[in-house]
Write an enzyme that holds these catalytic residues in place. Sequence first.
Site, short mmCIF file in Angstrom:
data_model
loop_
_atom_site.label_atom_id
_atom_site.label_comp_id
_atom_site.label_asym_id
_atom_site.label_seq_id
_atom_site.Cartn_x
_atom_site.Cartn_y
_atom_site.Cartn_z
N ASN A 195 0.82 -1.21 0.00
CA ASN A 195 0.00 0.00 0.00
C ASN A 195 0.86 1.26 0.00
OD1 ASN A 195 -2.19 -1.74 0.13
ND2 ASN A 195 -2.27 -1.67 2.37
N ILE A 196 0.34 2.31 -0.62
CA ILE A 196 1.09 3.56 -0.75
C ILE A 196 0.44 4.69 0.04
CG2 ILE A 196 2.00 2.90 -3.01
CD1 ILE A 196 -0.08 4.75 -4.31
N ASP A 197 -0.45 4.35 0.98
CA ASP A 197 -1.26 5.37 1.66
C ASP A 197 -0.71 5.84 2.99
OD1 ASP A 197 -1.95 3.19 3.41
OD2 ASP A 197 -3.55 2.64 2.02
N HIS A 226 5.98 -0.47 -2.77
CA HIS A 226 5.48 0.24 -3.94
C HIS A 226 5.57 1.76 -3.79
CE1 HIS A 226 2.93 -3.50 -5.21
NE2 HIS A 226 4.20 -3.58 -5.57
N CYS A 286 12.32 13.59 -8.09
CA CYS A 286 12.63 14.52 -9.15
C CYS A 286 13.07 13.78 -10.41
CB CYS A 286 13.73 15.49 -8.71
SG CYS A 286 14.18 16.69 -10.00
N CYS A 312 17.83 23.20 -9.24
CA CYS A 312 17.28 22.10 -10.02
C CYS A 312 15.99 22.50 -10.73
CB CYS A 312 17.03 20.87 -9.13
SG CYS A 312 16.42 19.44 -10.07
N GLY A 368 -5.02 -9.10 3.83
CA GLY A 368 -5.71 -8.26 2.86
C GLY A 368 -5.04 -8.16 1.51
N ASN A 396 -8.02 -12.77 5.01
CA ASN A 396 -8.54 -12.18 3.79
C ASN A 396 -10.05 -12.42 3.69
OD1 ASN A 396 -7.72 -10.67 1.47
ND2 ASN A 396 -8.00 -12.46 0.19
N MET A 397 -10.70 -11.67 2.83
CA MET A 397 -12.13 -11.81 2.64
C MET A 397 -12.49 -13.11 1.92
SD MET A 397 -13.85 -9.39 4.03
CE MET A 397 -15.43 -9.51 3.17
#
Length: 304
Positions: free
Chosen positions: A136-138, A153, A161, A207, A244, A270-271
């Site tokens: 996850n990236i949150d 990730h 940059c 830059c 998950g 998991n679901m």
Amino acid sequence: MIVRQLSCRGLTSYLCAAVRLNWNSPEMARPSSNLTKFRKEFAKAKHIAIITGAGVSAESGVPTFRGQGGYWRKWQAQDLATPEAFSRDPSLVWEFYHYRREVMRSKMPNPAHLAIAECESRLSQQGRSVVIITQNIDELHHRAGSKHVYEIHGSLFKTRCMSCGEVTANHKSPICPALEGKGEPDPKAKDARIPVEHLPRCERRGCNGLLRPHVVWFGETLDSDILTAVEQELEKCDLCLVVGTSSVVYPAAMFAPQVAGRGVPVAEFNMECTPATERFKYHFEGPCGTTLPPALEQHESEAI
């Protein structure tokens, strides 16, 4: 070279069906859902690796932009989360990520995130360790209080940059003046068409290069240093939890099966079943925010 890939839903459905068939085979033992037995293994573990995926964040209301209805305007994540898309239309891609950043400001860690963070803190006082390896990236694990986190990730709240390569944490809202009020997800919304010189720019002296989100896009290689560190953590763990995740996005889908392959207990939360379920010792079905807290709470054998 390890590249992030997204397997098709049809293959996932097929493999899940195969898992269910194998459970009915006398040669294949169905993973246990016995929480008491899992808790005994948990009480003995010295180094616990927890691999998390989109299912954890979904319970906080974080959109995934995948599957039916998973669209931003008329695009899914794999349409915009590519180097080619950014090269072709950086304004559109930045609108998409600006929207995602702003959405996250209203989302909070859920009981699964909090249970993991509390477990890490508690066990560290006992000379035991917990490492979180997240797709996850949150940054919800960080916001919950977790310290030992590998974001394989990347993060919505870091930029890189395109000129000098500097990676910087960035929680500005908006990230640049030109994006204020932009990113409306409605399919009828018009693209902002922001000139590239007004998009987020590097603040490093001399830059001023174009910034991009510091996330791993489809078709890109994962950070080799992070992968090496993750591999070392997985090699020494004596208990692994998979929480998950659909187990179809590589290379993360390989992590837990490799751990199970050397005889280490792996528990899946998991679901539903996944293509990897049959390879694990435990499987707990249901919302992670419901199933995980009792699994990680203080064991009676722990010193108070």
